[in-house]
Design an enzyme around this catalytic site. Sequence first.
Site, short mmCIF file in Angstrom:
data_model
loop_
_atom_site.label_atom_id
_atom_site.label_comp_id
_atom_site.label_asym_id
_atom_site.label_seq_id
_atom_site.Cartn_x
_atom_site.Cartn_y
_atom_site.Cartn_z
N GLN A 1 -4.17 -1.52 10.04
CA GLN A 1 -4.17 -2.71 9.16
C GLN A 1 -4.77 -4.00 10.05
OE1 GLN A 1 -3.04 -3.40 5.90
NE2 GLN A 1 -3.93 -5.41 6.15
N ASP B 1 -10.52 3.50 5.02
CA ASP B 1 -10.94 1.81 4.59
C ASP B 1 -12.43 1.90 4.72
OD1 ASP B 1 -8.95 0.11 4.02
OD2 ASP B 1 -8.26 -0.35 5.94
N LYS C 1 0.75 -1.03 0.08
CA LYS C 1 0.00 0.00 -0.03
C LYS C 1 0.86 1.22 0.17
CE LYS C 1 -3.70 -2.55 2.21
NZ LYS C 1 -4.62 -3.04 3.48
#
Length: 298
Positions: free
Chosen positions: A98, A121, A54
Amino acid sequence: MTAKIIDGEAVATRIREQIAEATDTMEREHGFRPGLATVLVGENPASEQYVRMKRNRCKKVGIESFGHELPADATQEEVEGLVRQLGADPKVHGILVQLPLPGHLDEEAVLGAIPLHKDVDGFHPINIGRLAMKGRDPLFVPCTPAGAMILLEEAGATFDGAEAVVLGRSNIVGMPAAMLLIHRNATVTVCHSRTKDLPGVCRRADILIAAVGRAQMVKADWVKPGAFVIDVGSNKIDDPTSERGYRWVGDVDFDEVKEVAGAITPSPGGVGPMTIAGLLQNTLRAAQIAIERGEKPV
Ligand code: NDP
């Protein structure tokens, strides 16, 4: 009939090019670039690799990335404290925690500490809640199901009144995918490990999204001829013929199903690249929101 192969890598490349242009324009016109902070807790090799990928992608499209790593035994207060600090940092427009977090941490509380306008996200309980409500729009949508929807559009799927079946009900893929399909007026069935007659239910689908994490589970006789099939699955299987001794496959038996479906994504090369492209797109949008809010990095 052989299905149209939906090339996720090509679509994601096009999206990344558009983002790179937009970040250059932002720097020219506003004097800063979008910034993404990543938070990694513990030493899970897969998570470390995802975060690395990412951050690399950010660099390539002109998004600044700020990496933060905490030890596996970090406390709830430490993790939430870091997330709050990033929430208040004007150089950080998006925050990515994450997942999965180590078991002793309260994931919902950590995600809830991300300010809504930095939730790139799309996992904040309020963003997910808005996605589940009629007539409400979340600020951000989870990247993998959003990528699946873009690929369906690219392939020319009609959503209005379509029978859609989603295999899997996870918070990050299955459930938000189902909600996105409902927003587009599809009639949606969500399947899971207790569903009876999976092949029969899947065969009803004009649109089938598979997100179960079971290698090549969906067979040709599970698929309605001409259906749009999106394979989210990414599973490592043994392969003595490959140099590495393994290979990656999806939840759909691609070789069989492509002979029945109207359009199908490969895995790898379908939804995977779209997930990161979606994250970059959300980060750009978060920076645009900061501009609208009159916030500038100092
Ligand atoms: P989860 O393990 O969180 O969820 C799997 C879902 O599938 C659950 O709802 C489970 O049912 C259901 N399920 C499992 N086995 C069966 C079965 N035999 N029959 C019917 N239903 C079953 O997985 P994720 O949603 O996180 O991921 C799904 C797949 O997508 C994985 O392969 C993952 O690697 C991949 N993935 C890919 C991404 C990408 O960017 N391409 C991103 C995220 C995930 P129940 O709820 O009853 O347990």
